[in-house]
Design a protein around this motif. Structure first.
Motif, PDB file in Angstrom:
ATOM      1  N   ALA A 140       5.580   5.006  -0.033  1.00  0.00           N
ATOM      2  CA  ALA A 140       5.390   3.594   0.523  1.00  0.00           C
ATOM      3  C   ALA A 140       5.058   3.713  -1.092  1.00  0.00           C
ATOM      4  O   ALA A 140       4.214   3.970  -1.028  1.00  0.00           O
ATOM      5  N   HIS A 141       5.681   2.542  -2.531  1.00  0.00           N
ATOM      6  CA  HIS A 141       5.739   2.594  -3.498  1.00  0.00           C
ATOM      7  C   HIS A 141       5.373   1.200  -3.483  1.00  0.00           C
ATOM      8  O   HIS A 141       6.179   0.416  -3.013  1.00  0.00           O
ATOM      9  N   ASP A 142       4.452   0.957  -5.007  1.00  0.00           N
ATOM     10  CA  ASP A 142       4.591  -0.237  -4.864  1.00  0.00           C
ATOM     11  C   ASP A 142       4.256  -0.438  -6.527  1.00  0.00           C
ATOM     12  O   ASP A 142       2.974  -0.102  -6.889  1.00  0.00           O
ATOM     13  N   VAL A 148      -0.200  -6.403  -0.696  1.00  0.00           N
ATOM     14  CA  VAL A 148      -1.460  -7.327   0.124  1.00  0.00           C
ATOM     15  C   VAL A 148      -1.908  -6.685   1.694  1.00  0.00           C
ATOM     16  O   VAL A 148      -2.823  -7.265   2.139  1.00  0.00           O
ATOM     17  N   ASP A 149      -0.949  -6.245   2.396  1.00  0.00           N
ATOM     18  CA  ASP A 149      -1.276  -5.410   3.347  1.00  0.00           C
ATOM     19  C   ASP A 149      -0.696  -3.832   4.074  1.00  0.00           C
ATOM     20  O   ASP A 149      -0.608  -3.101   4.664  1.00  0.00           O
ATOM     21  N   LEU A 150      -2.134  -3.917   2.564  1.00  0.00           N
ATOM     22  CA  LEU A 150      -2.239  -2.190   2.763  1.00  0.00           C
ATOM     23  C   LEU A 150      -2.642  -1.908   3.989  1.00  0.00           C
ATOM     24  O   LEU A 150      -1.695  -0.158   4.518  1.00  0.00           O
ATOM     25  N   PRO A 151      -3.592  -1.771   4.196  1.00  0.00           N
ATOM     26  CA  PRO A 151      -3.650  -1.792   5.973  1.00  0.00           C
ATOM     27  C   PRO A 151      -3.000  -1.096   6.712  1.00  0.00           C
ATOM     28  O   PRO A 151      -2.369  -0.014   7.226  1.00  0.00           O
ATOM     29  N   VAL A 169       1.715   4.906  -2.318  1.00  0.00           N
ATOM     30  CA  VAL A 169       1.273   4.964  -4.353  1.00  0.00           C
ATOM     31  C   VAL A 169       1.612   3.514  -4.700  1.00  0.00           C
ATOM     32  O   VAL A 169       2.829   2.207  -3.797  1.00  0.00           O
ATOM     33  N   PHE A 170       0.409   2.792  -5.430  1.00  0.00           N
ATOM     34  CA  PHE A 170       0.879   1.579  -5.463  1.00  0.00           C
ATOM     35  C   PHE A 170      -0.001   1.154  -7.416  1.00  0.00           C
ATOM     36  O   PHE A 170      -0.442   2.252  -7.442  1.00  0.00           O
ATOM     37  N   ASP A 177      -8.825  -1.148  -8.126  1.00  0.00           N
ATOM     38  CA  ASP A 177      -7.527  -1.116  -7.335  1.00  0.00           C
ATOM     39  C   ASP A 177      -7.662  -0.344  -7.140  1.00  0.00           C
ATOM     40  O   ASP A 177      -7.616   0.721  -6.001  1.00  0.00           O
ATOM     41  N   ALA A 178      -8.120   1.292  -8.219  1.00  0.00           N
ATOM     42  CA  ALA A 178      -7.995   2.554  -7.643  1.00  0.00           C
ATOM     43  C   ALA A 178      -9.038   3.037  -6.424  1.00  0.00           C
ATOM     44  O   ALA A 178      -8.469   3.616  -5.581  1.00  0.00           O
ATOM     45  N   ILE A 179     -10.110   2.263  -6.984  1.00  0.00           N
ATOM     46  CA  ILE A 179     -11.063   3.004  -5.787  1.00  0.00           C
ATOM     47  C   ILE A 179      -9.917   2.150  -4.308  1.00  0.00           C
ATOM     48  O   ILE A 179     -10.999   3.032  -3.054  1.00  0.00           O
ATOM     49  N   ARG A 180      -9.855   0.760  -4.141  1.00  0.00           N
ATOM     50  CA  ARG A 180      -9.336   0.673  -2.867  1.00  0.00           C
ATOM     51  C   ARG A 180      -8.712   2.276  -2.446  1.00  0.00           C
ATOM     52  O   ARG A 180      -7.804   2.050  -1.214  1.00  0.00           O
ATOM     53  N   ALA A 181      -7.570   2.652  -3.233  1.00  0.00           N
ATOM     54  CA  ALA A 181      -6.314   4.048  -2.853  1.00  0.00           C
ATOM     55  C   ALA A 181      -7.344   4.348  -2.616  1.00  0.00           C
ATOM     56  O   ALA A 181      -6.998   5.508  -1.672  1.00  0.00           O
ATOM     57  N   LEU A 182      -8.582   5.398  -2.946  1.00  0.00           N
ATOM     58  CA  LEU A 182      -9.630   6.177  -1.969  1.00  0.00           C
ATOM     59  C   LEU A 182     -10.082   5.832  -0.815  1.00  0.00           C
ATOM     60  O   LEU A 182     -10.044   6.602  -0.205  1.00  0.00           O
TER      61      LEU A 182
END
Ligand code: NAP
Length: 538
Positions: A140-142, A148-151, A169-170, A177-182
């Motif tokens: 899934a890419h953004d 907004v609905d990451l979880p 991937v976003f 924002d990168a920390i959100r990905a981690l």
């Protein structure tokens, strides 16, 4: 192990090397997998490309895996085909020996035909094809930002029971924002045992690519040295493998970095990662691009320290955050060492594992001391120093020289700022004063220190000396600028018979003190110098 994966477009995109050559180059550089971006390829081309990947051999003789992606325009790709036509191409790719198919979550959710076909290709709750050879990646890419609905999106990926690997991937607009990905890795691990790749695109997201191994990602993208990547922020393969050692990382790897803005040009990652490798320290040192405002620095430092599984051990701090680092340390109750206190700025933050609150240092002072020590300044005839500049570097230099009992005069382009520095460092006295630039008289000084960026790459033909001021034999000239290694000022000094001190010696001196603080180990000096010189192209 995180498989290093080079995306290659078939057919080749404009201005790129032909795709067979790219596959060969990726294999030679030690790629584990090729992602064949077959967005606009026909069946023949897909078959030929898979064959080429299968025939290629890495330098260690190992074969490469072939992942096939046929990305539709609505997910950032170039393919205009409908889901049924893409399903036929995927089936063809499997027949040709593709090891992995990357199929978009949205396509799987919207196309009953694709789901039906997939049920024949991959076994449910197994993630492999019936013969066990091929696997499905659901992605899934953004491209607009953090979903907004990451979880929930993660939950939808997890619901695809035929998938072996999941990929999110976003676009990251910041390090936060990168920390959100981690952080998604820890959330996923609590819910699902399948491997996840969670990446943030863009400059702000680079850390997710540099640390993919630490978070157990099944694969990670890298570009060839001479190619533009298929997504912004993709690092170059040898750098990801070598400098950042993505495949050596594990959950225990401690993360350090350099906080600055901009920070992409910093040679500190090259220096510290080489040093970590030389002493077998399980650490990775990355660029931490943080926008100038204090509130951004505060929020990002807090997020780095709180990020689940990151093991953030601390960071070097460079322009424009040296004042912010000291303020942060004071507000967050870190122990501020005397040097940072006296200079009014810090270049190092340490976050040891609890319960210690952390430490704030200024190792520029150590760098300046060790650089001066190498040149035996005691031999200088006039114990007076002229310091050009009144910024952070000048503050550290003035503090250190005062401690070493030099009489110091500050010369700065903006005279008021020079006077402010003097006030901040204890006020005007016999030992410290500031003067307008035009009042600089070389004969009055034994030591001349440049603490301005004048002469720094790319403006290498500039010198900070006022017109008419000439260096003389007996002068000791210290340029804190380290790129280029020998600035115009130092060339002029050597030509005049003066002794010189290179900015690189200060940089290495402060880096060695940081290394000791990060690792508790003795710094491998030769390795660090060589890494710095290589990074500077010497
Ligand atoms: P800073 O806080 O931005 O201060 C820069 C100073 O240089 C200011 O006083 C500024 O004068 C002056 N300046 C800037 N451009 C000038 C120009 N064109 N002509 C005359 N003066 C000019 O920067 P910093 O942190 O002190 O860093 C300065 C330099 O030190 C860096 O560029 C870097 O090369 C070097 N440095 C080296 C190391 C090392 O380890 N070797 C470490 C830190 C810094 P105004 O007040 O008039 O603006």
């Amino acid at each position: 192990m995180t498989r290093l994966t080079v995306p290659i477009f078939v057919p080749t995109q404009a201005a790129a090397r032909p795709w067979p050559e790219q596959i060969e180059a990726a294999a030679a550089l030690g790629a584990d997998m090729i992602e064949l971006r077959a967005d606009t390829a026909n069946k023949d081309l897909i078959a030929a490309a898979i064959n080429e990947v299968k025939a290629a051999r890495r330098f260690d003789g190992k074969p490469l895996l072939a992942m096939v992606t046929i990305r539709p325009r609505w997910e950032g790709g170039l393919c205009d085909l409908g889901d049924d036509a893409r399903a036929a191409l995927f089936e063809h790719a499997l027949g040709c020996g593709a090891d992995l198919l990357d199929i978009e979550l949205q396509a799987i959710e919207q196309s009953a035909n694709l789901r039906h076909a997939m049920a024949g290709w991959f076994k449910e709750h197994d993630g492999s094809s019936p013969d066990g050879r091929a696997q499905l990646v659901v992605s899934a890419h953004d491209f607009s930002g953090v979903p907004v609905d990451l979880p929930q999106r993660l939950g939808r990926l997890q619901a695809v029971s035929e998938a072996a690997w999941l990929k999110v991937v976003f676009l990251a607009r910041s390090l936060a924002d990168a920390i959100r990905a981690l952080e998604l890795y820890a959330m996923h691990a609590r819910q699902d045992a399948r491997p996840l790749l969670s990446l943030a695109m863009g400059e702000g997201g680079v850390m997710t690519r540099l640390l993919a191994g630490k978070f157990g990602a099944p694969y990670n993208f890298a570009t060839l040295p001479d190619a533009a990547g298929s997504a912004p922020g993709q690092p170059v393969l040898p750098v990801l493998r070598g400098t950042y050692g993505v495949q050596r990382q594990d959950a225990a790897t401690r993360v350090f970095g350099v906080a600055g803005w901009p920070v992409g040009h910093s040679i500190s990652p090259a220096i510290h990662n080489a040093a970590f490798g030389a002493v077998d320290f399980n650490g990775c040192y990355i660029p931490l691009p943080i926008e100038p405002a204090y509130r951004v620095f505060l929020r990002t430092m807090d997020a780095l320290r709180a990020c689940a599984g990151l093991n953030f051990g601390g960071c070097s701090v460079t322009i424009p955050h040296k004042d912010n680092a000291l303020r942060y340390a004071r507000e967050r109750g870190l122990t501020v060492e005397a040097g940072a206190q006296a200079v009014g700025a810090a270049n190092t933050l340490l976050f040891p594992e609890r319960p210690r609150p952390g430490l704030c240092l200024n190792t520029d002072i150590d760098g300046i001391r060790s650089a001066l020590a190498q040149a035996k300044p005691a031999a200088v005839a006039v114990p007076r120093a002229a310091v050009f500049g009144a910024g952070g570097a000048a503050r550290a230099v003035v503090h250190t020289l005062k401690e070493m009992n030099w009489r110091v005069t500050v010369f700065n382009r903006t005279a008021e700022r020079g006077a402010e520095l003097v006030q901040a460092m204890g006020g005007f006295s016999m030992a410290l004063e500031s003067k307008p630039l035009q009042d600089f008289k070389p004969a009055e000084f034994g030591l001349i220190v440049n603490c301005t960026p004048v002469g720094m790459y790319p403006n290498i033909d500039a010198s900070p000396l006022p017109e008419g001021a000439a260096i003389m034999p007996g002068h000791l000239v210290f340029d804190t600028v380290y790129n280029p290694h020998e600035t115009l000022l130092l060339r002029q000094a050597r030509a005049a018979g003066a002794e010189v001190i290179y900015g690189l010696d200060m940089l290495l001196g402060q880096a060695m003190e940081q290394f000791k603080s990060f690792t508790g180990m003795a710094p491998p000096m030769d390795v660090m110098r060589k890494a710095a010189e290589t990074a500077l192209g010497r």
